[in-house]
Write a protein that holds these residues in place. Sequence first.
Motif, PDB file in Angstrom:
ATOM      1  N   MET A  82      -7.244  -6.253 -16.162  1.00  0.00           N
ATOM      2  CA  MET A  82      -5.906  -6.215 -15.545  1.00  0.00           C
ATOM      3  C   MET A  82      -5.141  -5.002 -16.049  1.00  0.00           C
ATOM      4  O   MET A  82      -4.953  -4.842 -17.258  1.00  0.00           O
ATOM      5  N   PRO A  83      -4.673  -4.112 -15.161  1.00  0.00           N
ATOM      6  CA  PRO A  83      -3.834  -2.993 -15.598  1.00  0.00           C
ATOM      7  C   PRO A  83      -2.556  -3.502 -16.273  1.00  0.00           C
ATOM      8  O   PRO A  83      -1.975  -4.496 -15.833  1.00  0.00           O
ATOM      9  N   ARG A  84      -2.115  -2.804 -17.319  1.00  0.00           N
ATOM     10  CA  ARG A  84      -0.907  -3.212 -18.046  1.00  0.00           C
ATOM     11  C   ARG A  84       0.270  -2.289 -17.790  1.00  0.00           C
ATOM     12  O   ARG A  84       1.413  -2.647 -18.038  1.00  0.00           O
ATOM     13  N   GLU A  85      -0.011  -1.065 -17.291  1.00  0.00           N
ATOM     14  CA  GLU A  85       1.051  -0.102 -16.976  1.00  0.00           C
ATOM     15  C   GLU A  85       0.549   0.821 -15.879  1.00  0.00           C
ATOM     16  O   GLU A  85      -0.649   0.813 -15.527  1.00  0.00           O
ATOM     17  N   ILE A  86       1.488   1.630 -15.321  1.00  0.00           N
ATOM     18  CA  ILE A  86       1.136   2.482 -14.191  1.00  0.00           C
ATOM     19  C   ILE A  86      -0.039   3.393 -14.515  1.00  0.00           C
ATOM     20  O   ILE A  86      -0.951   3.590 -13.702  1.00  0.00           O
ATOM     21  N   GLY A  87      -0.041   3.947 -15.718  1.00  0.00           N
ATOM     22  CA  GLY A  87      -1.099   4.886 -16.089  1.00  0.00           C
ATOM     23  C   GLY A  87      -2.483   4.284 -16.049  1.00  0.00           C
ATOM     24  O   GLY A  87      -3.479   5.010 -15.856  1.00  0.00           O
ATOM     25  N   ASP A  88      -2.585   2.969 -16.209  1.00  0.00           N
ATOM     26  CA  ASP A  88      -3.896   2.313 -16.181  1.00  0.00           C
ATOM     27  C   ASP A  88      -4.550   2.393 -14.806  1.00  0.00           C
ATOM     28  O   ASP A  88      -5.777   2.246 -14.684  1.00  0.00           O
ATOM     29  N   LEU A  89      -3.736   2.595 -13.746  1.00  0.00           N
ATOM     30  CA  LEU A  89      -4.306   2.652 -12.398  1.00  0.00           C
ATOM     31  C   LEU A  89      -5.275   3.818 -12.228  1.00  0.00           C
ATOM     32  O   LEU A  89      -6.144   3.792 -11.350  1.00  0.00           O
ATOM     33  N   ALA A  90      -5.129   4.843 -13.043  1.00  0.00           N
ATOM     34  CA  ALA A  90      -6.011   6.009 -12.942  1.00  0.00           C
ATOM     35  C   ALA A  90      -7.467   5.655 -13.205  1.00  0.00           C
ATOM     36  O   ALA A  90      -8.380   6.357 -12.758  1.00  0.00           O
ATOM     37  N   ALA A  91      -7.703   4.556 -13.912  1.00  0.00           N
ATOM     38  CA  ALA A  91      -9.071   4.150 -14.231  1.00  0.00           C
ATOM     39  C   ALA A  91      -9.590   3.087 -13.263  1.00  0.00           C
ATOM     40  O   ALA A  91     -10.684   2.554 -13.471  1.00  0.00           O
ATOM     41  N   HIS A  92      -8.819   2.809 -12.204  1.00  0.00           N
ATOM     42  CA  HIS A  92      -9.206   1.757 -11.264  1.00  0.00           C
ATOM     43  C   HIS A  92      -9.487   2.324  -9.873  1.00  0.00           C
ATOM     44  O   HIS A  92      -9.021   3.412  -9.529  1.00  0.00           O
ATOM     45  N   ASP A  93     -10.252   1.567  -9.091  1.00  0.00           N
ATOM     46  CA  ASP A  93     -10.475   1.904  -7.689  1.00  0.00           C
ATOM     47  C   ASP A  93      -9.289   1.379  -6.880  1.00  0.00           C
ATOM     48  O   ASP A  93      -9.006   0.177  -6.898  1.00  0.00           O
ATOM     49  N   CYS A  94      -8.609   2.279  -6.188  1.00  0.00           N
ATOM     50  CA  CYS A  94      -7.426   1.919  -5.407  1.00  0.00           C
ATOM     51  C   CYS A  94      -7.759   2.047  -3.921  1.00  0.00           C
ATOM     52  O   CYS A  94      -8.319   3.055  -3.488  1.00  0.00           O
ATOM     53  N   LEU A  95      -7.399   1.038  -3.175  1.00  0.00           N
ATOM     54  CA  LEU A  95      -7.699   0.972  -1.745  1.00  0.00           C
ATOM     55  C   LEU A  95      -6.500   1.509  -0.962  1.00  0.00           C
ATOM     56  O   LEU A  95      -5.483   0.827  -0.837  1.00  0.00           O
ATOM     57  N   PHE A  96      -6.630   2.713  -0.452  1.00  0.00           N
ATOM     58  CA  PHE A  96      -5.514   3.343   0.234  1.00  0.00           C
ATOM     59  C   PHE A  96      -5.641   3.193   1.742  1.00  0.00           C
ATOM     60  O   PHE A  96      -6.733   3.251   2.307  1.00  0.00           O
ATOM     61  N   PHE A  97      -4.493   3.000   2.386  1.00  0.00           N
ATOM     62  CA  PHE A  97      -4.413   3.041   3.848  1.00  0.00           C
ATOM     63  C   PHE A  97      -4.307   4.501   4.275  1.00  0.00           C
ATOM     64  O   PHE A  97      -3.562   5.290   3.688  1.00  0.00           O
ATOM     65  N   THR A  98      -5.052   4.878   5.312  1.00  0.00           N
ATOM     66  CA  THR A  98      -4.998   6.246   5.805  1.00  0.00           C
ATOM     67  C   THR A  98      -4.871   6.225   7.313  1.00  0.00           C
ATOM     68  O   THR A  98      -5.419   5.330   7.983  1.00  0.00           O
ATOM     69  N   SER A  99      -4.128   7.157   7.870  1.00  0.00           N
ATOM     70  CA  SER A  99      -3.964   7.266   9.315  1.00  0.00           C
ATOM     71  C   SER A  99      -4.115   8.724   9.720  1.00  0.00           C
ATOM     72  O   SER A  99      -3.360   9.586   9.261  1.00  0.00           O
ATOM     73  N   ARG A 100      -5.132   8.981  10.547  1.00  0.00           N
ATOM     74  CA  ARG A 100      -5.404  10.346  11.019  1.00  0.00           C
ATOM     75  C   ARG A 100      -5.504  11.333   9.864  1.00  0.00           C
ATOM     76  O   ARG A 100      -4.954  12.440   9.902  1.00  0.00           O
ATOM     77  N   GLY A 101      -6.187  10.898   8.820  1.00  0.00           N
ATOM     78  CA  GLY A 101      -6.428  11.773   7.684  1.00  0.00           C
ATOM     79  C   GLY A 101      -5.298  11.844   6.676  1.00  0.00           C
ATOM     80  O   GLY A 101      -5.445  12.473   5.628  1.00  0.00           O
ATOM     81  N   GLN A 102      -4.169  11.202   6.959  1.00  0.00           N
ATOM     82  CA  GLN A 102      -3.040  11.210   6.029  1.00  0.00           C
ATOM     83  C   GLN A 102      -3.073   9.958   5.166  1.00  0.00           C
ATOM     84  O   GLN A 102      -2.939   8.841   5.669  1.00  0.00           O
ATOM     85  N   ARG A 103      -3.262  10.127   3.868  1.00  0.00           N
ATOM     86  CA  ARG A 103      -3.380   8.992   2.971  1.00  0.00           C
ATOM     87  C   ARG A 103      -2.016   8.438   2.578  1.00  0.00           C
ATOM     88  O   ARG A 103      -1.087   9.188   2.322  1.00  0.00           O
ATOM     89  N   GLN A 104      -1.928   7.124   2.556  1.00  0.00           N
ATOM     90  CA  GLN A 104      -0.711   6.463   2.087  1.00  0.00           C
ATOM     91  C   GLN A 104      -0.534   6.742   0.597  1.00  0.00           C
ATOM     92  O   GLN A 104      -1.475   6.625  -0.190  1.00  0.00           O
TER      93      GLN A 104
END
Length: 302
Positions: free
Chosen positions: A182-204
């Motif tokens: 479980m991530p404990r702070e924002i910086g921990d997200l860098a070590a995780h796989d994040c599922l991004f929404f993308t539309s026409r090549g533009q990433r959320q």
Amino acid sequence: MPRTNLNDILIFMAVVDAGSFIAGGQAMGLSRSAAGKAVTRLEERLGARLLNRTTRTLSLTDEGRVFYEHGLQILASVDEAEASIAGQGGTPRGVLRLTVPDAFGRLVVLPLLEKYLRTWPDVQVEVTFTDRPADIVEDGFDLAITIGAAPSAAETRLIARVIANDKTRLCASPSYLGDRGMPREIGDLAAHDCLFFTSRGQRQGWRFRGDGGGWIKAQGRSRLRLDRSDAVRDAALAGLGIALLPDFLIAADLTAGRLRQVLPDLETDDTKIVALYSDKGLLEPRLRCFIDLMIEAVGRQG
């Protein structure tokens, strides 16, 4: 060519809508024979067959389909003319054409349409489900519902009305969090796989409110990007990563424990639910009543 009798067009439309000369004639207060003669007159005047007739069924020819679509436009113009005189008290009728995001459309719009169609029996609705932006003027839609920031009128030449603001939450499946922690702070997200929404090549982009009040962008890894919000949810449920999704899409999953909220104390951007429609002055009653219904039902979340 002499001008077509408008009543013959209305009889043709009634026959098509009812699926038979008998029912179409009854809808117009006519006998089957009178309805059939009206359609025949119309075909002779146009020089084209509009209906394929068998002993059991009727079907539109290609020419009939085109003419029927023009007939819908004629009825819509009549409705608009009546509304311009009757003001806000006009009765909704005609065809309401919507384009809505796929998941939001199925989860939120379809239940509203049940009440809308029951309340206004003279309205028909055509809905396109897509997460891709639409040109509502070019594509002939009355209304587009979008999820995200409201565009300016200068950007779209449309009226953008925020219907509601829905909370967004970081979430992941228990299996993913069990494997990766479980991530404990924002910086921990860098070590995780994040599922991004993308539309026409533009990433959320993901951003969160920092301690100083400013916005901080997340730096998560992005190995899987998807162009449908329900696909992002499905990927999160499958344990493929952490997702940032609106409440309307994941509330039931959080309650059932299929997903767990990640970094719940972080302040995230709200998701704006926006209605886009053309600036034509007075709204047609069918469009105005649907927008009012959405504000009444969905706006309670804001």
